[in-house]
Write a protein that holds these residues in place. Structure first.
Motif, PDB file in Angstrom:
ATOM      1  N   TYR A 108       0.313   8.765   5.331  1.00 40.41           N
ATOM      2  CA  TYR A 108       0.583   7.333   5.374  1.00 40.41           C
ATOM      3  C   TYR A 108       1.903   7.069   6.103  1.00 40.41           C
ATOM      4  N   TYR A 117       0.797  -1.226   0.000  1.00 48.03           N
ATOM      5  CA  TYR A 117       0.000   0.000   0.000  1.00 48.03           C
ATOM      6  C   TYR A 117       0.827   1.272   0.000  1.00 48.03           C
ATOM      7  N   TYR A 118       2.062   1.218   0.454  1.00 50.14           N
ATOM      8  CA  TYR A 118       2.931   2.388   0.305  1.00 50.14           C
ATOM      9  C   TYR A 118       3.216   2.587  -1.180  1.00 50.14           C
ATOM     10  N   GLU A 164      -9.403   5.901   9.179  1.00 50.33           N
ATOM     11  CA  GLU A 164      -8.040   6.111   9.692  1.00 50.33           C
ATOM     12  C   GLU A 164      -8.080   6.711  11.092  1.00 50.33           C
ATOM     13  N   PRO A 193      -5.192   2.373   2.239  1.00 51.72           N
ATOM     14  CA  PRO A 193      -5.250   2.836   0.846  1.00 51.72           C
ATOM     15  C   PRO A 193      -6.056   1.935  -0.080  1.00 51.72           C
ATOM     16  N   VAL A 233       0.174   4.203  -2.702  1.00 51.47           N
ATOM     17  CA  VAL A 233       0.095   5.628  -2.364  1.00 51.47           C
ATOM     18  C   VAL A 233       1.082   6.436  -3.205  1.00 51.47           C
TER      19      VAL A 233
END
Length: 196
Positions: free
Chosen positions: A127, A25-26, A178, A157, A29
Motif C-alpha cells: 500500500y 484506507y491506510y 491493483e 483496501p 490497512v
C-alpha cells in the motif's frame, strides 16, 4: 499524509479526495484485527457485562473460532480451516492473550509467523509503495485521469474483507485489481512523457 496532501494541493488545488482516501484506507490497512485484538475485544470491560444484561437464565457462552495454529483443515474441500466450538473456559485464556499484545510484531509473536500475518504485513508495504507510485505519476502527468486512478488505487483496501481464508480470497482479488490500475497509471504516465 502530509506528502499526499502536499502533492494533491500542488497539482489539484482545492481537491481533497485522494488525501481522504489514503487517510481512511491506510488506517484500515494498519488496523489489523489479529488474535491479540480479538482477545482484547472479547474480554474488555463491558463486553461480558452487556451479555449478562441481554440474556437471562442459564446460558452458555460459546466461541466459534478457527485459531491459525490449532485449527483443523477441511479434508473434503480446498483445505480451508474449519471452525470449532470453544466454551466459556476460553475467556480467562483470552484475557491472558490480550495482555501479551505487547509481543505483536516481535520475534516472540508466534502468530506473526502464520501466512495470514505475513500477508497483512506485505499488504502494508504494498500500500505504501502504491501510494508513492501514485504521487510520482501525478507529479509527472498532472492529469485528471491519473488523479482518478490514484483515488481508485488508494481505496483498494475497501475490497479486502473478512478473516482467514475469506480475507485471503478478497486479497487475491484486490491484488489483481491493483495490478490492473497500476498498469493504467504507468501507461498514462508513459504516454504523457512521450507527448511532452
Amino acid at each position: 499524509m502530509n506528502l499526499v496532501r502536499g502533492v494533491e494541493q500542488s497539482f489539484f488545488p482545492g481537491r481533497t479526495a485522494l488525501t481522504l482516501e489514503v487517510a481512511k484506507y491506510y488506517f484500515k490497512v494498519l488496523a489489523i484485527k489479529d488474535e491479540y485484538e480479538v482477545a482484547r475485544l472479547h474480554t474488555q470491560v463491558g463486553f461480558l457485562e452487556k451479555l449478562q444484561q441481554q440474556f437471562e437464565g442459564d446460558y452458555k457462552l460459546v466461541f466459534n473460532m478457527a485459531p491459525p495454529i490449532f485449527s483443523k483443515r477441511a479434508s473434503f474441500s480446498s483445505g480451508e480451516p474449519t471452525k470449532s466450538e470453544y466454551g466459556q473456559w476460553m475467556v480467562p485464556l483470552m484475557r491472558v492473550l490480550a495482555k501479551f499484545r505487547f509481543l505483536r510484531g516481535t520475534p516472540l509473536d508466534v502468530f506473526s509467523y502464520t501466512q495470514e500475518r505475513r500477508n497483512e504485513r506485505e499488504l502494508i508495504t504494498r500500500y505504501e509503495q502504491n501510494i508513492e507510485k501514485c504521487l510520482l505519476a501525478l507529479q509527472v502527468s498532472k492529469g485528471s485521469a491519473q488523479y482518478e486512478t490514484a483515488i481508485a488505487i488508494a481505496s483498494l483496501p475497501e475490497k479486502i474483507r473478512g478473516y482467514g481464508h475469506v480475507r485471503e480470497k478478497s486479497m487475491v482479488a484486490a491484488k489483481l485489481k491493483e495490478q490492473e490500475l497500476l498498469g493504467v497509471l504507468q501507461q498514462s504516465a508513459i504516454s504523457y512523457k512521450e507527448i511532452s
